[in-house]
Design a protein around this motif. Structure first.
Motif, PDB file in Angstrom:
ATOM      1  N   LEU A   5       0.836  -1.135   0.167  1.00 51.59           N
ATOM      2  CA  LEU A   5      -0.072  -0.045   0.014  1.00 51.59           C
ATOM      3  C   LEU A   5       1.067   1.226   0.058  1.00 51.59           C
ATOM      4  N   MET A   6       0.689   1.950  -0.822  1.00 59.26           N
ATOM      5  CA  MET A   6       1.535   3.208  -1.208  1.00 59.26           C
ATOM      6  C   MET A   6       0.719   4.401  -1.253  1.00 59.26           C
ATOM      7  N   SER A   7       1.284   5.127  -0.198  1.00 60.01           N
ATOM      8  CA  SER A   7       0.483   6.510   0.011  1.00 60.01           C
ATOM      9  C   SER A   7       1.081   7.412   0.974  1.00 60.01           C
ATOM     10  N   ASP A   8       1.238   8.703   0.940  1.00 65.63           N
ATOM     11  CA  ASP A   8       1.805   9.556   1.734  1.00 65.63           C
ATOM     12  C   ASP A   8       0.699  10.157   2.716  1.00 65.63           C
ATOM     13  N   ASP A   9      -0.589   9.742   2.644  1.00 67.30           N
ATOM     14  CA  ASP A   9      -1.735  10.378   3.519  1.00 67.30           C
ATOM     15  C   ASP A   9      -1.870   9.162   4.417  1.00 67.30           C
ATOM     16  N   ILE A  10      -1.321   9.480   5.651  1.00 77.94           N
ATOM     17  CA  ILE A  10      -1.491   8.628   6.815  1.00 77.94           C
ATOM     18  C   ILE A  10      -2.887   8.119   7.191  1.00 77.94           C
ATOM     19  N   SER A  44      -1.585   5.393  -4.121  1.00 85.53           N
ATOM     20  CA  SER A  44      -2.313   6.759  -4.361  1.00 85.53           C
ATOM     21  C   SER A  44      -1.767   7.467  -5.363  1.00 85.53           C
ATOM     22  N   ASP A  45      -2.618   8.136  -6.310  1.00 85.93           N
ATOM     23  CA  ASP A  45      -2.194   8.978  -7.517  1.00 85.93           C
ATOM     24  C   ASP A  45      -1.212  10.239  -6.940  1.00 85.93           C
ATOM     25  N   ARG A  46      -1.570  10.584  -5.602  1.00 86.92           N
ATOM     26  CA  ARG A  46      -0.763  11.839  -5.142  1.00 86.92           C
ATOM     27  C   ARG A  46       0.933  11.152  -5.004  1.00 86.92           C
ATOM     28  N   VAL A  47       1.321  10.066  -4.698  1.00 86.02           N
ATOM     29  CA  VAL A  47       2.469   9.795  -4.597  1.00 86.02           C
ATOM     30  C   VAL A  47       3.073   9.699  -6.179  1.00 86.02           C
ATOM     31  N   LEU A  48       2.554   9.526  -7.251  1.00 84.41           N
ATOM     32  CA  LEU A  48       2.961   9.476  -8.496  1.00 84.41           C
ATOM     33  C   LEU A  48       2.861  10.702  -9.114  1.00 84.41           C
ATOM     34  N   THR A  49       2.709  11.671  -8.623  1.00 82.75           N
ATOM     35  CA  THR A  49       2.543  13.062  -9.370  1.00 82.75           C
ATOM     36  C   THR A  49       3.638  13.541 -10.057  1.00 82.75           C
ATOM     37  N   ASP A  50       4.913  13.582  -9.509  1.00 86.22           N
ATOM     38  CA  ASP A  50       6.125  13.825  -9.805  1.00 86.22           C
ATOM     39  C   ASP A  50       7.006  12.982 -10.505  1.00 86.22           C
ATOM     40  N   VAL A  51       6.375  11.767 -10.836  1.00 86.03           N
ATOM     41  CA  VAL A  51       7.309  10.560 -11.288  1.00 86.03           C
ATOM     42  C   VAL A  51       6.988  10.636 -12.948  1.00 86.03           C
ATOM     43  N   SER A  52       8.056  10.322 -13.632  1.00 91.56           N
ATOM     44  CA  SER A  52       8.265  10.419 -14.710  1.00 91.56           C
ATOM     45  C   SER A  52       7.297   9.094 -15.624  1.00 91.56           C
TER      46      SER A  52
END
Length: 196
Positions: A5-10, A44-52
Motif C-alpha cells: 500500500l503506497m500513500s503519503d496520506d497517513i 495513491s495517485d498523489r505519490v505518483l504526481t512527479d514521477v516520469s
C-alpha cells in the motif's frame, strides 16, 4: 502474492490497512520501486504526481491499482495506457478494495463500471461492428448475441434488462456465458473484439 500500500496520506493508509489487514499488507509512505516481483501495489495517485512516465512503466511491471481521492477519466486513461491494471476511488467501499485485490491477483484489470462504459463508448464504432467480428458471435445463442452487441455498444446491465425485458440477473448470466464462449474477460474486451 504480497500486497503493498503506497500513500503519503497517513489517514488513507490507515483506512486501507484496516480494511485489508487480513492480507498482511506492507505500507510505503512514498513512491518506491523497491518492491519484489511479483507483487500487487495499491498506490495513491498523489505519490505518483512527479514521477516520469518511464519510471511509472517500471512500477507498472507489478500489478498496480491507482487509487485517487478525485478520480478522473483522463487520469485513468493515462495510467492504464502506461500499464496500470486498475484505477478507482481511494475511498471506495471496502468490498470493492477486496475485489480489486482479487482481480489483480488473477491478472485482470479493475475499473469502476462507469469508466468501463466511457472507454467502450470511446472505442465503439457507432455505425456497425465489423463483419468479421460479428462472425465470431456465431458461437452464441440468439439472446446471447443480442446481449453481446448491447454490451459492446456500452449499454449497462440495467439498460439491457430494460430493453430486452429480462432481469439484470439474467443479463449477468448471459454476460458470463458470452465471456466464457468468446474466451474474454469483460465487456471492455468484448467491445475491443467487436470493433477491431
Amino acid at each position: 502474492m504480497k500486497l503493498y500500500l503506497m500513500s503519503d496520506d497517513i489517514a488513507l493508509r490507515a483506512r486501507w490497512i484496516g480494511i485489508l489487514s487480513s492480507l498482511h499488507p506492507t505500507t510505503l509512505p512514498a513512491f518506491s520501486l523497491d518492491i519484489p516481483s511479483p507483487s500487487i501495489v495499491m498506490a495513491s495517485d498523489r505519490v505518483l504526481t512527479d514521477v516520469s512516465d518511464e519510471i511509472l512503466k517500471k512500477l507498472f511491471e507489478q500489478r498496480v491499482m491507482i487509487l485517487s481521492t478525485t478520480p478522473s477519466f483522463s487520469e485513468a486513461q493515462k495510467f492504464l495506457a502506461l500499464g496500470a491494471m486498475g484505477y478507482g476511488n481511494a475511498m471506495m467501499h471496502e468490498s470493492h478494495l477486496y475485489s480489486v485485490y482479487q482481480a489483480l491477483e488473477e491478472g485482470k484489470v479493475w475499473l469502476h463500471p462507469d469508466f468501463i462504459t466511457m472507454m467502450i463508448l470511446q472505442i465503439h464504432d457507432h455505425n456497425n461492428p465489423k463483419e468479421k467480428s460479428l462472425e465470431m458471435l456465431n458461437v452464441l445463442s440468439n439472446r446471447e448475441r443480442e446481449v453481446a452487441l448491447m454490451l459492446g455498444n456500452g449499454s449497462t446491465h440495467q439498460e439491457i434488462s430494460d430493453a430486452l425485458d429480462i432481469t439484470v440477473r439474467t443479463v449477468k448470466a448471459h454476460s458470463s456465458a458470452i465471456y466464457q464462449k468468446l474466451d474474454i474477460k469483460d465487456r471492455l474486451a468484448l467491445s475491443l473484439l467487436l470493433n477491431k
